[in-house]
Design a protein around this motif. Sequence first.
Motif, PDB file in Angstrom:
ATOM      1  N   UNK A   1      28.389  16.363  48.443  1.00 37.53           N
ATOM      2  CA  UNK A   1      27.839  17.664  48.864  1.00 37.53           C
ATOM      3  C   UNK A   1      27.020  17.413  50.371  1.00 37.53           C
ATOM      4  N   UNK A   2      27.628  17.724  51.430  1.00 39.51           N
ATOM      5  CA  UNK A   2      27.177  17.317  52.685  1.00 39.51           C
ATOM      6  C   UNK A   2      26.859  18.277  53.613  1.00 39.51           C
ATOM      7  N   UNK A   3      25.837  18.307  54.454  1.00 41.21           N
ATOM      8  CA  UNK A   3      25.430  19.327  55.259  1.00 41.21           C
ATOM      9  C   UNK A   3      25.903  19.211  56.731  1.00 41.21           C
TER      10      UNK A   3
ATOM     11  N   UNK B   1      27.596  22.159  52.253  1.00 42.17           N
ATOM     12  CA  UNK B   1      26.593  22.947  51.381  1.00 42.17           C
ATOM     13  C   UNK B   1      25.502  23.334  52.268  1.00 42.17           C
ATOM     14  N   UNK B   2      26.003  23.075  53.539  1.00 41.06           N
ATOM     15  CA  UNK B   2      24.905  23.383  54.740  1.00 41.06           C
ATOM     16  C   UNK B   2      24.618  25.320  54.698  1.00 41.06           C
ATOM     17  N   UNK B   3      23.394  25.550  55.001  1.00 43.46           N
ATOM     18  CA  UNK B   3      22.902  26.805  55.070  1.00 43.46           C
ATOM     19  C   UNK B   3      24.023  27.865  55.584  1.00 43.46           C
ATOM     20  N   UNK B   4      24.332  29.041  54.862  1.00 38.14           N
ATOM     21  CA  UNK B   4      25.243  29.791  55.331  1.00 38.14           C
ATOM     22  C   UNK B   4      26.579  29.835  54.909  1.00 38.14           C
ATOM     23  N   UNK B   5      26.854  28.657  54.262  1.00 38.57           N
ATOM     24  CA  UNK B   5      28.239  28.612  53.546  1.00 38.57           C
ATOM     25  C   UNK B   5      28.370  29.169  52.268  1.00 38.57           C
ATOM     26  N   UNK B   6      27.189  29.491  51.622  1.00 38.69           N
ATOM     27  CA  UNK B   6      27.274  29.950  50.203  1.00 38.69           C
ATOM     28  C   UNK B   6      27.682  29.108  49.122  1.00 38.69           C
ATOM     29  N   UNK B   7      28.111  27.977  49.341  1.00 36.72           N
ATOM     30  CA  UNK B   7      28.606  27.205  48.437  1.00 36.72           C
ATOM     31  C   UNK B   7      27.677  26.781  47.375  1.00 36.72           C
ATOM     32  N   UNK B   8      26.608  26.141  47.659  1.00 36.31           N
ATOM     33  CA  UNK B   8      25.603  25.768  46.662  1.00 36.31           C
ATOM     34  C   UNK B   8      25.019  26.839  46.064  1.00 36.31           C
ATOM     35  N   UNK B   9      25.424  26.997  44.685  1.00 40.17           N
ATOM     36  CA  UNK B   9      24.812  28.068  43.662  1.00 40.17           C
ATOM     37  C   UNK B   9      25.801  29.264  44.106  1.00 40.17           C
ATOM     38  N   UNK B  10      26.773  29.097  44.761  1.00 38.50           N
ATOM     39  CA  UNK B  10      27.502  30.227  44.684  1.00 38.50           C
ATOM     40  C   UNK B  10      28.952  30.315  43.905  1.00 38.50           C
ATOM     41  N   UNK B  11      29.772  31.240  44.173  1.00 35.26           N
ATOM     42  CA  UNK B  11      31.011  31.184  42.961  1.00 35.26           C
ATOM     43  C   UNK B  11      32.275  30.780  43.727  1.00 35.26           C
TER      44      UNK B  11
END
Length: 399
Positions: A325-327, A351-361
Amino acid sequence: MISGKHILLVIGGGIAVYKSLELIRRLRDRGAEVTPVLTRAGAEFVTPLSVSALAGRKVFSDLWDLTDEAEMGHIELSRAADLVVVAPATADLMAKMAGGHADDLASTLLMATDKRVLIAPAMNVRMWEHPATRRNAERLAGDGILTVGPNEGNMACGEYGPGRMAEPMEILGAIESAFGTGPLSDRRIVVTSGPTHEPIDPVRYIANRSSGAQGAAIARALADLGAEVVFVTGPAEVSPPAGVEVVRVDTAEQMRNAVHEALPADAGIFCAAVADWRVTNASGQKVKKSPDGLPRLEFAENPDILAEISGLGSDRPSLVVGFAAETENVLENATAKRRRKGCDWLVANDVSAGTGIMGGTENKVTLITEDGPEDWPRMGKDAVARRLADRIAMTLSGD
């Protein structure tokens, strides 16, 4: 293979019925025989004619059909099948099964069968999360009922969450697994998932934002292909999938020990977001504010589980897959990590801010192998898991 197998398919009521039609087609493409049972509620969403046309057989629906019941047709139906599949399995059908009710053809044959039963739940998210449904699901699991899904996603009613019926290919995989005929049926795979919690004191810890959703989806997809899955999970937000061996841990050290205990295995999928550091001077009591200033925390590196397993000798799985998981500089950092860790594949994402990946669906990943990077389109985490599981199956089989 399921060619020649006889599937008794109970079709409950719900918008997900359209997936059952696709499931019938998929089953017949693989040579299985499908006998459909359509509930009264199911007939509100699909016609008996369309089901019969796809199955190539008569549709059964009425417990009191004199022609069929003259020879106790519901008993014969329940015993002639090799496997009973309920898709969609509505909240009502699950409640009848859990309570032993038998007031229509579907519930009666489910009570009368001596064969294994697989259900694919489908309902509104609030219905799925209702305590009564959770109790029924637990009771059915205790009774030996197999379950595939439900998945998270958008509902026809406009709500979002768990309750969507599993996709036809997922159900097909679960059916193959029930017969021990999936492409991974003779394989043992270790999957790590979720975050780790490194204690500072009894009430505080170091953690990260991983929900564990991607790891749980991968474990489910591998199990659907018949694999024996050991699922080592930290304190994740999502529940572990059914049909896997669950080992719950909190810290990186506990996860490391659990992974080593699960070996040997054919593959190791290291999806967990393991904390890089732990506090070596963690307090046994809650740390209080002090006029002397801030507490001094001393850190040490946690064990590098991926590198350890990649570097094993005879106990090394034949396929080791890491995650990154990179930013920033995602491809460069992930490529260097694969070389440094010694794993066969590495699945990288931003997983940087704005991607919605971390914790998203959803997820957008790049699979990095010795042949280079392979970009995958953004898709739901369940879809990523199925694609990765299929790739793992092909690799382990030598195709």
